[in-house]
Scaffold this motif. Sequence first.
Motif, PDB file in Angstrom:
ATOM      1  N   THR A 132       0.810  -1.224   0.000  1.00 48.56           N
ATOM      2  CA  THR A 132       0.000   0.000   0.000  1.00 48.56           C
ATOM      3  C   THR A 132       0.842   1.273   0.000  1.00 48.56           C
ATOM      4  N   TRP A 133       2.166   1.115   0.111  1.00 44.49           N
ATOM      5  CA  TRP A 133       2.996   2.321   0.269  1.00 44.49           C
ATOM      6  C   TRP A 133       2.868   3.264  -0.903  1.00 44.49           C
ATOM      7  N   GLN A 134       2.528   2.708  -2.068  1.00 44.59           N
ATOM      8  CA  GLN A 134       2.453   3.570  -3.252  1.00 44.59           C
ATOM      9  C   GLN A 134       1.337   4.601  -3.183  1.00 44.59           C
ATOM     10  N   ILE A 135       0.374   4.380  -2.288  1.00 46.38           N
ATOM     11  CA  ILE A 135      -0.730   5.344  -2.173  1.00 46.38           C
ATOM     12  C   ILE A 135      -0.316   6.506  -1.258  1.00 46.38           C
ATOM     13  N   ALA A 136       0.655   6.255  -0.392  1.00 45.03           N
ATOM     14  CA  ALA A 136       1.089   7.292   0.560  1.00 45.03           C
ATOM     15  C   ALA A 136       1.504   8.607  -0.107  1.00 45.03           C
ATOM     16  N   PRO A 137       2.224   8.571  -1.243  1.00 49.58           N
ATOM     17  CA  PRO A 137       2.625   9.846  -1.854  1.00 49.58           C
ATOM     18  C   PRO A 137       1.452  10.776  -2.167  1.00 49.58           C
ATOM     19  N   VAL A 138       0.289  10.207  -2.477  1.00 46.18           N
ATOM     20  CA  VAL A 138      -0.887  11.036  -2.779  1.00 46.18           C
ATOM     21  C   VAL A 138      -1.165  11.987  -1.617  1.00 46.18           C
ATOM     22  N   VAL A 155      15.935  -1.913  -3.162  1.00 40.50           N
ATOM     23  CA  VAL A 155      16.451  -1.522  -4.481  1.00 40.50           C
ATOM     24  C   VAL A 155      16.722  -2.732  -5.363  1.00 40.50           C
ATOM     25  N   GLN A 156      16.820  -3.918  -4.736  1.00 44.38           N
ATOM     26  CA  GLN A 156      17.175  -5.071  -5.562  1.00 44.38           C
ATOM     27  C   GLN A 156      16.028  -5.509  -6.458  1.00 44.38           C
ATOM     28  N   HIS A 157      14.808  -5.137  -6.078  1.00 41.00           N
ATOM     29  CA  HIS A 157      13.677  -5.464  -6.935  1.00 41.00           C
ATOM     30  C   HIS A 157      13.460  -4.290  -7.888  1.00 41.00           C
ATOM     31  N   LYS A 158      13.891  -4.467  -9.137  1.00 41.05           N
ATOM     32  CA  LYS A 158      13.929  -3.344 -10.073  1.00 41.05           C
ATOM     33  C   LYS A 158      12.530  -2.870 -10.467  1.00 41.05           C
ATOM     34  N   LYS A 159      11.551  -3.772 -10.415  1.00 39.31           N
ATOM     35  CA  LYS A 159      10.201  -3.340 -10.766  1.00 39.31           C
ATOM     36  C   LYS A 159       9.688  -2.344  -9.720  1.00 39.31           C
ATOM     37  N   VAL A 160      10.002  -2.620  -8.461  1.00 39.53           N
ATOM     38  CA  VAL A 160       9.608  -1.696  -7.386  1.00 39.53           C
ATOM     39  C   VAL A 160      10.347  -0.374  -7.565  1.00 39.53           C
ATOM     40  N   LEU A 161      11.629  -0.465  -7.914  1.00 37.43           N
ATOM     41  CA  LEU A 161      12.419   0.749  -8.128  1.00 37.43           C
ATOM     42  C   LEU A 161      11.799   1.586  -9.247  1.00 37.43           C
ATOM     43  N   LEU A 162      11.416   0.920 -10.335  1.00 31.30           N
ATOM     44  CA  LEU A 162      10.845   1.653 -11.466  1.00 31.30           C
ATOM     45  C   LEU A 162       9.512   2.290 -11.086  1.00 31.30           C
ATOM     46  N   LYS A 163       8.772   1.616 -10.213  1.00 32.25           N
ATOM     47  CA  LYS A 163       7.505   2.185  -9.759  1.00 32.25           C
ATOM     48  C   LYS A 163       7.765   3.425  -8.890  1.00 32.25           C
ATOM     49  N   SER A 164       8.795   3.355  -8.052  1.00 31.85           N
ATOM     50  CA  SER A 164       9.174   4.526  -7.252  1.00 31.85           C
ATOM     51  C   SER A 164       9.579   5.674  -8.162  1.00 31.85           C
TER      52      SER A 164
END
Lengths: 350, 531
Positions: free
Chosen positions: B291-297, B319-328
């Motif tokens: 759910t962390w991706q909603i926090a920036p809103v 950082v090792q999970h590049k998909k998460v990095l790209l989402k950030s």
Amino acid sequence: MALIPLSDDSPPLHHQIHRFPQTQYIDSLRWLPQLSPSLRHLLLSTTTSSSSTLHTLSLTPTPTPTLTPLSSLPLPSRITSLKTTPSLIAASTLSGSLFILSSNLNSNGFLKIEAEKGLHFGPILGVDLGGGEGVECVSVGEDGRVCVVRVGEGSERVFDSKGLVSYTAVKWASPVEFVTGGLGFGLQWWDMRGPGGVVSKFKGNWGQKMKSGIVHSVDIHPSRKHTCLAGGSSGTIFAWDLRWQQQPIMLSSAEIGDGTSQAVSESEVWEVQYDNYIHSSNTGSISSSKILPAVMCSEDGILAVVEQGQEPVELLAEPCAINCFDIDKENPSDIICGLEWESLVLLTRP
Amino acid sequence: MDLVINFTFFLKQDYDCLFSGTYPTLHSKLVDFQEELITLQVIEDDSKYWDALSSALAVGWLDVVVKLLRLHGSYRPDQIGIRETENGLVEAVALLITNMPRMRLELSDGKLGECYKTKPDFMKAWEKWRGQLTKLDCTPYWLQCDHQQTREGLKNMLQIMLGNASKLSDATCHWTELFISHLLYIRPFTSGLESMFGLAQKCVQIKPVTSHHKLMNLLTGILGENTEVVLAECSRSFGPWMIAHAMELLTAGSSHAEIVLHQEDSKLGGICMEELHRLAYAQVLSSHELTWQIAPVYLVTCPKQGMGMLENIFYRQPVQHKKVLLKSLEICRLYELDIIGSNLMKFAGVHDWKHGKKGSAVYWLQQAHDDVRLNKIAKQLFNFVGKSVSDDSLKQWEGLIELLSSETRTAGGLEFLNRYRDFRRHLQQVYAGVADDAAKQAAEALISLMKNSSTPKQFWLPLLYDSLKLLNWREHPLFNVSQTNLLMNKLQELSLAKLLPDYIDADLPSEALSSVRLALATNLGRAILEE
């Protein structure tokens, strides 16, 4: 971002959308071989903060589509890539292991691991089934390894770049050839005959304005083996025609604003697949230099059909990322996709 | 007035499911009656029918009331002749209900009442309507109505509409229902929240509740216009989502609440209440990886500490999970957080470098335009290349070199690898026996490498040693006098550098230096002669 904003309450669409909320995050999904017209099977890999699981589900399309969970198989790590053939399933994980399973489910839909390989160090980012007799599995990873495993025999070939390169996507082109994608929008053509290895490299002539990016997905149409389709960062979708070595054919890009290509998305294009649906009857009539239409999904929530020289047609525009999708090979009007906000969407085109 | 209607609507739509099972409500009463309705032969003989009518009327569900009234037995074709007056009275009441003045712009389909857009118009219409009610109440036709229940029931309904407080109390169950009936029939001109709190308290006194529902407590706070109570109720009874979003409602249209919520308070670390609660909710969201991706809103709307917290959330992601990095990175792009984005790429680069993913490391550091780190890792890369100058091993580097040249602006000394690769290619051709041209190109490549300041010192001698064949080119000297001088100067500089502590000795045979010296001297002699 969205060219034509669509939502469920907008004027009636030609296609039907069904949403299936899930309780877990969807990492990847695939259609499984069809057993009967009235019953279809799906493969779904999900994750929670503590565990990852591979599920089989049955989909009853009529009267209203219904998903029924059949079985689930716990996995040690998150699934990064999932591919199926009529007989096999290949699943790669973030921790670097590769699982080969049989895709012929028994009546309970149980999954059985046929083989497990740990040939990579760190995340495997792409996997594909194909090669000779369709039983070879190629996997590529961040560690720069390219591993080709012959399922059943267990023989394996490993090409190790010792971390000097990272590969992010892979697709078989023929029984002996495959293409890999990687950083800097690079594509590499491999030939397994003889010593094996990269025989041709694509290093795009991108021009000054273009920002470099990562290829996330590659696809090759069985009838056009010389053309490789790639999707990646900054809404970039391009094709590499082996006959036109270093000139990419741009289908979409947010970086080049020269008007020759539309940007269907501004963000990461997570997956591209050639679309068998629209042109299933007249593939042969399209000039062989023209790129066949393809479906893409993106971080900014777009699922669309892109075609060379035409406006992209949006199938879905979601408020969250569409991380994965799969077109049903046996029934190309049906697409399933996995959304960031824990839901699965079934899209049926007329 | 809108408020009253919305509240009525709320009662009808939502509150029954909120309270079902907790309190007896008017809604449940009506639902029960609806079930009985089918079994009733003569509906108007049943007291429950009249109860249901007066209850529905008390809370303003006019459409329900009129529908129920039209079920009255006097409407039946076989009855209408004998019960003409009775039917006339029923219809008169139904008509008055249908025409009840309401102050709003428009009503949705199926809702009854006459709309008035302005308060004076509404007041005029209201008085007129009340006049009609009183007139009907006093009409002599009542005496001609033989059906006792009908007569009493209709009279009771008129009393409700005329705002008879005890009748309203009889017709309602819960205090909120009584409250609404007061607003509808006794204080129709109420606007805003004026004296609503007093009324609510009075209603609670008349219809006391045994247990306090959390929503009722909140409602009391809202009616009392007490921002602090509302906030306290929100945080006590509801989650952080509720309180974060209650802010938006509280500040809309209330200057007092706006002051309370937007005032920066040193006790809160210099931020305002609104920001505090948004931060709190963002914290909850960010504590889960899905759910962390909603926090920036929420965080981007927090002017003081939002960015700092957002930065923290990003830095906590793996950082090792590049998909998460790209989402950030996508979130950074959307909110124009370029610095945070490039920091994330630096982290990824350093992580990959440490884990031996050299190509990926170079890619991320290039994306972050981190020249400092690129130069640092370049040195290590060169050491790695320096030890394995064979052409076979260089082949492995091809991929990385391709990556380097894919970026238009190659940062750091890494472009050396590019030139070095070109030089090796030409040299390879020379050794493969390809003609003069290749030798010339190789010589040019060597000069350009030696001229360039980014060529690391430890490569100078190996480069020259590899070029012995070029220096001793049989047909004619490949280097002119000034070029030879340049190479000799470099060799001289190298001899001095050998005295420095950070000098790395190339892994070459011991006679390498002398043979290069000799070759350079011979070449100089030949070049002088040629010129």
